[in-house]
Scaffold this motif. Structure first.
Motif, PDB file in Angstrom:
ATOM      1  N   PHE A 138     -27.629-100.665  29.255  1.00  0.00           N
ATOM      2  CA  PHE A 138     -27.567-101.432  28.018  1.00  0.00           C
ATOM      3  C   PHE A 138     -26.503-102.520  28.138  1.00  0.00           C
ATOM      4  O   PHE A 138     -25.362-102.250  28.502  1.00  0.00           O
ATOM      5  CB  PHE A 138     -27.270-100.526  26.823  1.00  0.00           C
ATOM      6  CG  PHE A 138     -28.488 -99.801  26.333  1.00  0.00           C
ATOM      7  CD1 PHE A 138     -29.184-100.260  25.228  1.00  0.00           C
ATOM      8  CD2 PHE A 138     -28.967 -98.686  26.995  1.00  0.00           C
ATOM      9  CE1 PHE A 138     -30.331 -99.611  24.783  1.00  0.00           C
ATOM     10  CE2 PHE A 138     -30.105 -98.027  26.573  1.00  0.00           C
ATOM     11  CZ  PHE A 138     -30.789 -98.490  25.457  1.00  0.00           C
ATOM     12  N   ILE A 139     -26.898-103.753  27.835  1.00  0.00           N
ATOM     13  CA  ILE A 139     -25.998-104.903  27.848  1.00  0.00           C
ATOM     14  C   ILE A 139     -25.374-105.061  26.467  1.00  0.00           C
ATOM     15  O   ILE A 139     -24.245-105.505  26.325  1.00  0.00           O
ATOM     16  CB  ILE A 139     -26.770-106.198  28.224  1.00  0.00           C
ATOM     17  CG1 ILE A 139     -27.640-106.001  29.468  1.00  0.00           C
ATOM     18  CG2 ILE A 139     -25.832-107.384  28.371  1.00  0.00           C
ATOM     19  CD1 ILE A 139     -26.916-105.480  30.680  1.00  0.00           C
ATOM     20  N   ALA A 140     -26.135-104.713  25.438  1.00  0.00           N
ATOM     21  CA  ALA A 140     -25.664-104.752  24.046  1.00  0.00           C
ATOM     22  C   ALA A 140     -26.314-103.598  23.303  1.00  0.00           C
ATOM     23  O   ALA A 140     -27.418-103.166  23.654  1.00  0.00           O
ATOM     24  CB  ALA A 140     -26.052-106.079  23.387  1.00  0.00           C
ATOM     25  N   ARG A 171     -34.735-106.864  28.242  1.00  0.00           N
ATOM     26  CA  ARG A 171     -35.555-106.682  27.040  1.00  0.00           C
ATOM     27  C   ARG A 171     -34.644-106.483  25.843  1.00  0.00           C
ATOM     28  O   ARG A 171     -33.715-105.683  25.878  1.00  0.00           O
ATOM     29  CB  ARG A 171     -36.467-105.461  27.204  1.00  0.00           C
ATOM     30  CG  ARG A 171     -37.334-105.154  25.983  1.00  0.00           C
ATOM     31  CD  ARG A 171     -38.226-103.947  26.249  1.00  0.00           C
ATOM     32  NE  ARG A 171     -37.471-102.709  26.237  1.00  0.00           N
ATOM     33  CZ  ARG A 171     -37.386-101.881  25.183  1.00  0.00           C
ATOM     34  NH1 ARG A 171     -38.003-102.165  24.054  1.00  0.00           N
ATOM     35  NH2 ARG A 171     -36.690-100.764  25.273  1.00  0.00           N
ATOM     36  N   GLY A 172     -34.904-107.232  24.776  1.00  0.00           N
ATOM     37  CA  GLY A 172     -34.195-107.045  23.517  1.00  0.00           C
ATOM     38  C   GLY A 172     -35.080-106.264  22.562  1.00  0.00           C
ATOM     39  O   GLY A 172     -36.282-106.510  22.484  1.00  0.00           O
ATOM     40  N   SER A 212     -30.502-104.384  20.444  1.00  0.00           N
ATOM     41  CA  SER A 212     -29.995-103.861  21.709  1.00  0.00           C
ATOM     42  C   SER A 212     -30.623-104.676  22.834  1.00  0.00           C
ATOM     43  O   SER A 212     -31.752-105.145  22.701  1.00  0.00           O
ATOM     44  CB  SER A 212     -30.368-102.389  21.885  1.00  0.00           C
ATOM     45  OG  SER A 212     -29.717-101.593  20.921  1.00  0.00           O
ATOM     46  N   ILE A 213     -29.890-104.839  23.921  1.00  0.00           N
ATOM     47  CA  ILE A 213     -30.416-105.518  25.098  1.00  0.00           C
ATOM     48  C   ILE A 213     -30.282-104.566  26.274  1.00  0.00           C
ATOM     49  O   ILE A 213     -29.206-104.044  26.547  1.00  0.00           O
ATOM     50  CB  ILE A 213     -29.666-106.834  25.385  1.00  0.00           C
ATOM     51  CG1 ILE A 213     -29.767-107.781  24.193  1.00  0.00           C
ATOM     52  CG2 ILE A 213     -30.214-107.494  26.653  1.00  0.00           C
ATOM     53  CD1 ILE A 213     -28.919-109.032  24.316  1.00  0.00           C
ATOM     54  N   GLU A 214     -31.403-104.337  26.949  1.00  0.00           N
ATOM     55  CA  GLU A 214     -31.462-103.378  28.044  1.00  0.00           C
ATOM     56  C   GLU A 214     -32.019-104.049  29.296  1.00  0.00           C
ATOM     57  O   GLU A 214     -32.925-104.883  29.212  1.00  0.00           O
ATOM     58  CB  GLU A 214     -32.380-102.221  27.631  1.00  0.00           C
ATOM     59  CG  GLU A 214     -32.585-101.172  28.691  1.00  0.00           C
ATOM     60  CD  GLU A 214     -33.578-100.102  28.250  1.00  0.00           C
ATOM     61  OE1 GLU A 214     -33.435 -98.973  28.719  1.00  0.00           O
ATOM     62  OE2 GLU A 214     -34.495-100.404  27.460  1.00  0.00           O
ATOM     63  N   ALA A 215     -31.485-103.684  30.445  1.00  0.00           N
ATOM     64  CA  ALA A 215     -32.032-104.158  31.715  1.00  0.00           C
ATOM     65  C   ALA A 215     -33.332-103.418  31.991  1.00  0.00           C
ATOM     66  O   ALA A 215     -33.340-102.196  32.107  1.00  0.00           O
ATOM     67  CB  ALA A 215     -31.028-103.923  32.838  1.00  0.00           C
ATOM     68  N   SER A 216     -34.438-104.159  32.074  1.00  0.00           N
ATOM     69  CA  SER A 216     -35.738-103.542  32.391  1.00  0.00           C
ATOM     70  C   SER A 216     -35.876-103.311  33.893  1.00  0.00           C
ATOM     71  O   SER A 216     -36.637-102.452  34.327  1.00  0.00           O
ATOM     72  CB  SER A 216     -36.884-104.443  31.914  1.00  0.00           C
ATOM     73  OG  SER A 216     -36.896-104.522  30.512  1.00  0.00           O
ATOM     74  N   THR A 217     -35.174-104.119  34.678  1.00  0.00           N
ATOM     75  CA  THR A 217     -35.109-103.968  36.131  1.00  0.00           C
ATOM     76  C   THR A 217     -33.643-104.051  36.516  1.00  0.00           C
ATOM     77  O   THR A 217     -32.786-104.364  35.684  1.00  0.00           O
ATOM     78  CB  THR A 217     -35.877-105.103  36.845  1.00  0.00           C
ATOM     79  OG1 THR A 217     -35.232-106.359  36.538  1.00  0.00           O
ATOM     80  CG2 THR A 217     -37.336-105.152  36.422  1.00  0.00           C
ATOM     81  N   ASP A 218     -33.328-103.804  37.776  1.00  0.00           N
ATOM     82  CA  ASP A 218     -31.978-104.084  38.241  1.00  0.00           C
ATOM     83  C   ASP A 218     -31.710-105.573  37.992  1.00  0.00           C
ATOM     84  O   ASP A 218     -32.597-106.406  38.202  1.00  0.00           O
ATOM     85  CB  ASP A 218     -31.840-103.773  39.729  1.00  0.00           C
ATOM     86  CG  ASP A 218     -31.909-102.284  40.032  1.00  0.00           C
ATOM     87  OD1 ASP A 218     -31.938-101.464  39.090  1.00  0.00           O
ATOM     88  OD2 ASP A 218     -31.947-101.939  41.229  1.00  0.00           O
ATOM     89  N   CYS A 219     -30.515-105.894  37.523  1.00  0.00           N
ATOM     90  CA  CYS A 219     -30.208-107.274  37.145  1.00  0.00           C
ATOM     91  C   CYS A 219     -28.863-107.720  37.714  1.00  0.00           C
ATOM     92  O   CYS A 219     -27.981-106.903  37.976  1.00  0.00           O
ATOM     93  CB  CYS A 219     -30.118-107.424  35.619  1.00  0.00           C
ATOM     94  SG  CYS A 219     -31.674-107.210  34.764  1.00  0.00           S
ATOM     95  N   GLU A 220     -28.750-109.020  37.865  1.00  0.00           N
ATOM     96  CA  GLU A 220     -27.486-109.662  38.200  1.00  0.00           C
ATOM     97  C   GLU A 220     -27.136-110.552  37.012  1.00  0.00           C
ATOM     98  O   GLU A 220     -27.958-111.346  36.565  1.00  0.00           O
ATOM     99  CB  GLU A 220     -27.633-110.490  39.469  1.00  0.00           C
ATOM    100  CG  GLU A 220     -26.345-111.082  39.967  1.00  0.00           C
ATOM    101  CD  GLU A 220     -26.533-111.822  41.290  1.00  0.00           C
ATOM    102  OE1 GLU A 220     -25.510-112.256  41.841  1.00  0.00           O
ATOM    103  OE2 GLU A 220     -27.678-111.968  41.759  1.00  0.00           O
TER     104      GLU A 220
END
Length: 195
Positions: free
Chosen positions: A36-38, A56-57, A92-100
């Protein structure tokens, strides 16, 4: 991509003094899918930009359902739900894949936005782009048929369907997963019939 390259080539910053000041506070983060980014209802302390990956938000509605609000997959997309430090995140913001991600404290960004006209212009351009995308999504999802929404999605987010679950895509497009599956099958069968 280095943080310096990001500032120069993606955000098109030209003032070396500001770039160097931001670099001192910048971190390149690698996050795993599912991170989770947010979090909805919490304050965001960092402004993050997508370098690589898919985000994905989503929000939880009054009935406890998870509603996908947006996807980000383009280098330079802000991974923030609010453009200032004064309000909690509405999604909420979530990484759907590995992210940079490129990560900078929001307070640092706001300092430069409030003290440099070129930074303010970049900030305003990001806001305008976010607003255009937001209204495009709202117009498509509320004023078009299910097949039109799905066809728009395929053009607006090329290849994303291979990385994101049908459940999240259906939620984003305002339809059930069953409807989405039927549309996908009808388009596949239509394509085979034309061949």
């Amino acid at each position: 991509m280095t943080a310096y390259d990001f500032y120069k080539n993606i955000l098109h910053m030209t003032d070396e003094k500001i770039i160097q000041a931001l670099l001192r506070r910048t971190e390149i983060r690698h996050v795993k899918a599912g991170t989770f980014i947010a979090n909805q209802g919490e304050m965001q302390n960092y402004m993050e930009f997508l370098i690589q990956g898919i985000l994905r938000g989503f929000y939880i509605d009054s009935e406890g359902r998870e509603i996908t609000d947006c996807f980000s997959m383009r280098c330079g997309d802000p991974a923030v739900s609010t453009f200032g430090p004064e309000a909690p995140s509405p999604i909420s913001i979530e990484a759907s894949t590995d992210c940079e991600l490129l990560s900078v404290p929001i307070q640092e960004i706001m300092f430069w936005v409030n003290s440099d006209i070129d930074c303010l212009k970049i900030y305003n351009e990001l806001l305008k782009k976010a607003m255009r995308v937001h209204w495009e999504i709202k117009t498509i999802t509320t004023q078009h048929t299910a097949i039109e929404r799905y066809q728009w999605f395929l053009k607006a987010y090329p290849g994303l369907i291979d990385y994101v679950s049908n459940k999240h895509i259906a939620s984003f497009l305002g339809m059930t997963p069953v409807t989405l599956s039927r549309l996908r099958r009808a388009i596949r069968e239509g394509s085979k019939a034309e061949a």
